[in-house]
Motif scaffolding. Structure first.
Motif, short mmCIF file in Angstrom:
data_model
loop_
_atom_site.label_atom_id
_atom_site.label_comp_id
_atom_site.label_asym_id
_atom_site.label_seq_id
_atom_site.Cartn_x
_atom_site.Cartn_y
_atom_site.Cartn_z
N TRP A 33 -2.74 6.17 -1.12
CA TRP A 33 -1.58 6.29 -0.24
C TRP A 33 -1.78 7.28 0.90
O TRP A 33 -1.29 7.06 2.01
N VAL A 92 -0.45 6.02 4.52
CA VAL A 92 0.85 6.44 5.02
C VAL A 92 0.76 6.96 6.45
O VAL A 92 1.73 6.86 7.22
N TYR A 112 1.64 4.80 9.64
CA TYR A 112 3.01 4.53 10.05
C TYR A 112 3.41 5.23 11.36
O TYR A 112 3.88 4.58 12.28
N VAL A 168 3.34 4.71 -1.65
CA VAL A 168 3.87 6.08 -1.67
C VAL A 168 3.87 6.55 -3.13
O VAL A 168 4.01 5.74 -4.05
N GLN A 213 5.89 7.92 -5.25
CA GLN A 213 6.98 7.61 -6.17
C GLN A 213 7.08 6.12 -6.50
O GLN A 213 7.80 5.73 -7.42
N GLU A 214 6.38 5.27 -5.76
CA GLU A 214 6.39 3.83 -6.01
C GLU A 214 5.04 3.37 -6.57
O GLU A 214 4.95 2.86 -7.68
N SER A 272 -2.26 1.08 -2.02
CA SER A 272 -1.75 -0.07 -1.27
C SER A 272 -2.35 -1.38 -1.78
O SER A 272 -2.10 -2.44 -1.20
N ASN A 332 6.91 -3.40 3.87
CA ASN A 332 6.53 -2.01 3.60
C ASN A 332 5.18 -1.67 4.23
O ASN A 332 4.36 -0.97 3.66
#
Length: 350
Positions: A26, A30, A33, A210, A212-213, A217, A245
């Motif tokens: 991640w 991330v 983005y 991320v 927490q999920e 990827s 996402n």
């Protein structure tokens, strides 16, 4: 002040370079983005460097690196500005029986402003409605549109990956698939335009990379590319829609475009940042509608917030095989095909 500028500049440059590492963890994904945010920060830092002129050699090196970083970020951002080349042409004629209008909305499962979405649906009057992060409560609230949208597929879930799909256009071969994970659904269906043309729809909402999920990827990329491969093999016109996402400019989304041959209506028209609706400076284009080259664009609009952390998106497409030669279809080379195959066969259990 110069010392602070030095270290902040290094951080911005690092954040630009990190996504070049093609790793699924991640922390590497991330930072794909905030491309526009990095550009804005880069400009501010350049101005501050001109105010506080660098003295030491290392400071001058960082200043030069910031200039290079600025041009690199401009190069990355440019295709999604109004100055970039449009990937899909605008429709030359008014909307007619060849058109399909689509509304996609991530409602945010704990949001309770269902009336706002009902008003939005009435305002947009779309042919197809896709709502994600929908549980049983959301299904009960939105089902009042059922009389106008008799063709439905519903997967209400409490894990923030529920989906409800409504269509006023005739539907066939509708199915709910679990392409990568048994609790992450996707929808596949064919809808019939008013002129009789059938169109294949894919609706997605994969996990974001991320902590927490999902710290990787891998699953998201695999699901997106599986749909891309299916779209490429489909003989019907194709539309892919959903909260992917992933940002429109990530290497995975670009790879998806090359593998599928589908077009992004935002290119050459603007960012249409759909997330985060609550924080002005932290907005990215996460909600997508892609289409095959036999469509022209009649309209694309980011709609007003309805209490969610996502803005709804409304897109109107016109089926017209004559524009296929005018559209800029992305093409995969051997390296792209090899990378896609690697992601498609990646182990998603580790």
């Amino acid at each position: 002040m110069q010392q602070a500028l030095f270290y902040i500049s290094l951080i911005v440059i690092l954040f630009t370079l990190v996504p070049l590492v093609r790793h699924d963890f991640w922390i590497f994904r991330v930072f794909e983005y905030p491309r526009l945010q990095k550009l804005v920060l880069n400009v501010v830092l350049l101005i501050l460097h001109l105010v506080y002129l660098p003295i030491e050699v290392i400071e001058k090196v960082v200043f030069a690196a910031l200039i290079l970083n600025f041009f690199y970020l401009v190069y990355q951002v440019f295709p999604f500005t109004i100055f970039g080349k449009k990937q899909i042409v605008s429709a030359a004629s008014p909307a007619d029986d060849r058109n399909i209008s689509l509304l996609i909305a991530n409602v945010y499962q704990d949001n309770r402003e269902s009336d706002s979405y009902l008003k939005l649906i009435k305002k947009c009057n779309p042919d197809v409605v896709l709502m994600v992060e929908t549980n049983v409560w959301w299904q009960q609230q939105i089902d009042v549109i059922g009389a106008d949208y008799p063709h439905q597929l519903k997967i209400p879930l409490e894990n923030t990956y529920g989906m409800i799909f409504y269509s006023r256009l005739a539907l066939r071969n509708g199915s709910v698939n679990y392409l990568v994970k048994e609790d992450i659904p996707s929808i596949e269906a064919e809808v019939k335009l008013k002129n009789g043309q059938w169109v294949k729809l894919h609706c997605l909402h994969p996990e974001p990379p991320v902590p927490q999920e999902n710290p990787r990827s891998t699953e998201r990329d695999k699901e997106i590319l599986m749909v891309g491969k299916s779209a490429k093999d489909c003989e019907l016109p194709v539309i892919v829609m959903g909260d992917l996402n992933d940002v429109a400019w990530s290497y995975t989304t670009e790879l998806f475009g090359k593998i599928s041959g589908l077009l992004d209506p935002r290119r050459g028209r603007g960012f249409f940042n759909s997330f985060n609706a609550k924080y002005f400076f932290l907005r990215f284009p996460l909600d997508h509608i892609f289409c095959s080259p036999d469509f022209a664009l009649s309209g694309i609009k980011r709609m007003e917030s309805c209490g969610s952390d996502h803005f709804p998106m409304c897109v109107n497409l016109q089926f017209n095989p004559k524009v296929e030669q005018l559209n800029e279809e992305p093409v995969a080379d051997q390296d792209d095909l090899a990378l896609a195959q690697e992601k498609l066969t990646a182990d998603t259990e580790s």
